[in-house]
Design an enzyme around this catalytic site. Structure first.
Site, mmCIF file in Angstrom:
data_model
loop_
_atom_site.group_PDB
_atom_site.id
_atom_site.type_symbol
_atom_site.label_atom_id
_atom_site.label_comp_id
_atom_site.label_asym_id
_atom_site.label_seq_id
_atom_site.Cartn_x
_atom_site.Cartn_y
_atom_site.Cartn_z
ATOM 1 N N TYR A 55 0.743 -1.218 0.034
ATOM 2 C CA TYR A 55 -0.045 -0.066 -0.106
ATOM 3 C C TYR A 55 0.899 1.251 -0.099
ATOM 4 O O TYR A 55 1.960 1.293 0.839
ATOM 5 C CB TYR A 55 -0.942 -0.026 1.091
ATOM 6 C CG TYR A 55 -2.434 -0.372 0.824
ATOM 7 C CD1 TYR A 55 -2.855 0.686 -0.077
ATOM 8 C CD2 TYR A 55 -3.215 -1.105 1.544
ATOM 9 C CE1 TYR A 55 -4.463 0.491 -0.300
ATOM 10 C CE2 TYR A 55 -4.278 -1.303 1.170
ATOM 11 C CZ TYR A 55 -4.971 -0.693 -0.045
ATOM 12 O OH TYR A 55 -6.311 -0.766 -0.387
ATOM 13 N N GLU A 57 -0.584 4.894 -0.381
ATOM 14 C CA GLU A 57 -1.062 5.956 -0.762
ATOM 15 C C GLU A 57 -0.346 7.235 -0.686
ATOM 16 O O GLU A 57 0.489 7.286 0.405
ATOM 17 C CB GLU A 57 -2.344 5.915 0.104
ATOM 18 C CG GLU A 57 -3.603 5.174 -0.398
ATOM 19 C CD GLU A 57 -4.678 4.909 0.769
ATOM 20 O OE1 GLU A 57 -4.241 4.841 1.908
ATOM 21 O OE2 GLU A 57 -5.732 4.577 0.178
ATOM 22 N N ASP A 201 -6.466 13.497 -25.268
ATOM 23 C CA ASP A 201 -6.494 12.202 -24.904
ATOM 24 C C ASP A 201 -5.804 11.359 -25.860
ATOM 25 O O ASP A 201 -6.344 10.945 -27.119
ATOM 26 C CB ASP A 201 -8.008 11.685 -24.689
ATOM 27 C CG ASP A 201 -8.165 10.442 -24.336
ATOM 28 O OD1 ASP A 201 -7.137 9.383 -24.577
ATOM 29 O OD2 ASP A 201 -9.396 9.935 -23.777
ATOM 30 N N THR A 227 -3.627 5.684 -21.963
ATOM 31 C CA THR A 227 -3.491 4.309 -21.330
ATOM 32 C C THR A 227 -2.071 3.965 -21.602
ATOM 33 O O THR A 227 -1.540 4.502 -22.422
ATOM 34 C CB THR A 227 -4.582 3.443 -22.149
ATOM 35 O OG1 THR A 227 -4.335 3.342 -23.534
ATOM 36 C CG2 THR A 227 -5.802 3.837 -21.713
ATOM 37 N N ARG A 236 -2.129 -2.951 -18.530
ATOM 38 C CA ARG A 236 -3.412 -1.915 -18.382
ATOM 39 C C ARG A 236 -3.051 -0.919 -17.388
ATOM 40 O O ARG A 236 -2.838 -0.986 -16.321
ATOM 41 C CB ARG A 236 -4.536 -2.782 -18.136
ATOM 42 C CG ARG A 236 -4.781 -3.920 -19.031
ATOM 43 C CD ARG A 236 -5.975 -4.556 -18.752
ATOM 44 N NE ARG A 236 -7.260 -3.723 -19.420
ATOM 45 C CZ ARG A 236 -7.442 -3.767 -20.635
ATOM 46 N NH1 ARG A 236 -7.028 -4.706 -21.605
ATOM 47 N NH2 ARG A 236 -8.451 -2.871 -21.267
#
Ligand code: DSN
Length: 419
Positions: A55, A57, A201, A227, A236
């Site tokens: 984790y 964050e 984009d 992406t 991905r």
């Protein structure tokens, strides 16, 4: 599949069998879905690593958990490489997807109720650009521009007129099925003239930008979203680029704005992807994607099919299947039975709904990753045209399926792993 899969075999043979069936499916079929690709083994290894456990964050050296020193290195490396690859002052590599990357920019550039202007979905735009079915369409106002009905290309005078009339706060260029190059300088000028910010984009064509075979949005746009798994051939995921002056607000828009813990394994895999995209081999790959798309498109046109806008400058093109008396859905199904995957797609000003459509979208990133060249596209184009013209003929479909199987076998996806 060797000892790598031993644990999964012992714990959950049912899931292992799903993975194995997907391996076989990918091997045996020809993939012309414009948004898909085959991630290199290096990317898959980074993504499948223990970095998935952590984790983290926050941002490097500013985390809300202890023990992040090592994953900090992964994120710093990915950010550094993204900036270097695209010549950008700022990069955020935490967005989980392209849609998340767009939401980050909306949160930074707009307040609820503000107006954005984007390409109409039917003309090549994307769901996350304010469709009423998407969260962005519920939070923000949306107006659209399309393509010229005759040329089926962007008409910058028309876009400018709509911008002057509607006065959006954010203009979006780029989409998921527009086959032509986009004039980003013209979009920047239109945005400036109405006091709007410009978001490009580039999810579909970021690999072509990296390979320098597509116009570069970075010098012109306030924000660039993308992406990592389409033409860029990574895991991905998504990322955002911008000038340094937006760094703080963009960072806050990602976390805590719309996401919690970043996927550190995916971020490491993004770092690998950016490194690979800096190589000469990748530039050759990007050039070949476009050459293949042009060759395939020219072949189907020579077989009597109609391509939207008459061709392509990118990795994809759209075939109008209506003159053949079939829908995009029927075209997709006929090709699928023959071992070819390409998806139905709405055409500009299509009268058919999105679950039927009059069009078929074809892209070459995946077949180019398998090593195919323009010469192979002539053969593939012939097979595709034959199936589309004879979509009800079982014998044509069966014969094509055998030929596609042989073609797929002669272009292994992961040659080092396939016997
Ligand atoms: N679903 C992708 C595509 O196929 O273009 C875009 O998100």
């Amino acid at each position: 599949m060797g000892s790598l899969w031993k644990s999964l075999e012992n714990t959950d043979p049912e899931v292992l069998s799903i993975v194995q069936r997907e391996v076989a499916r990918e091997k045996e079929r020809i993939n012309l879905i414009a948004s898909e690709n085959y991630a290199p083994v290096s990317v898959i290894e980074a993504q499948a690593s223990v970095l998935t456990n952590k984790y983290a964050e926050g941002y490097p050296r500013r985390r809300y958990y202890p023990g992040c020193e090592i994953v900090d290195d992964a994120e710093r490396l990915a950010v550094k490489r993204a900036k270097e690859l695209f010549g950008s002052e700022y990069a955020n590599v935490q967005p989980h997807s392209g849609t998340q990357a767009n939401m980050v920019v909306y949160m930074c550039a707009l307040s609820p109720g503000d107006l954005m202007m984007a390409m109409d979905l039917a003309c090549g735009g994307h769901l996350s650009h304010g469709s009423h079915n998407n969260l962005a369409g519920r939070i923000y106002g949306v107006c659209h521009y399309g393509v010229n009905r005759k040329s089926e290309c962007l008409d910058y005078d028309e876009i400018s007129a709509i911008a002057k009339r509607e006065k959006p706060k954010l203009i979006i260029a780029g989409g998921s099925s527009y086959p032509r190059q986009i004039d980003f300088a013209a979009f920047a000028e239109i945005a400036r003239s109405v006091g709007a910010k410009l978001l490009v984009d580039m999810a579909h064509f970021s690999g072509l930008v990296a390979g320098k075979v597509h116009s570069d949005p970075v010098p012109h746009a306030d924000f660039v979203s993308s992406t990592t798994h389409k033409t860029l051939r990574g895991p991905r995921g998504g990322f955002v680029l911008s000038r340094a002056n937006y760094a703080e607000i963009l960072d806050r828009s990602v976390f805590p704005g719309i996401q919690g813990g970043p996927f550190m394994n995916v971020i490491a895999a993004k770092a690998v992807c950016f490194k690979e995209a800096m190589t000469d081999d990748f530039s050759i790959y990007a050039k070949t994607i476009v050459e293949n798309a042009k060759a395939l498109c020219e072949k189907v046109i020579s077989e009597g099919l109609r391509a939207v806008s008459g061709g392509t400058d990118t990795h994809l093109f759209l075939i109008d299947v209506r003159p053949l008396g079939i829908t995009g859905k029927e075209a997709q199904e006929a090709l699928s039975h023959a071992g070819i995957d390409a998806n139905m797609n709405v055409l500009p000003y299509d009268e058919l709904p999105p679950n039927e459509t009059g069009g078929l979208r074809i892209g070459t990133p995946a077949v180019t990753s398998r090593g195919m060249k323009p010469g192979h596209m002539a053969y593939l184009g012939e097979l595709i045209s034959n199936v589309l013209k004879n979509s009800k003929s079982l014998s044509v479909i069966e014969k094509t399926k055998r030929e596609i199987f042989e073609l797929a076998r002669s272009f292994p996806i992961y040659p080092d792993f396939e016997q």
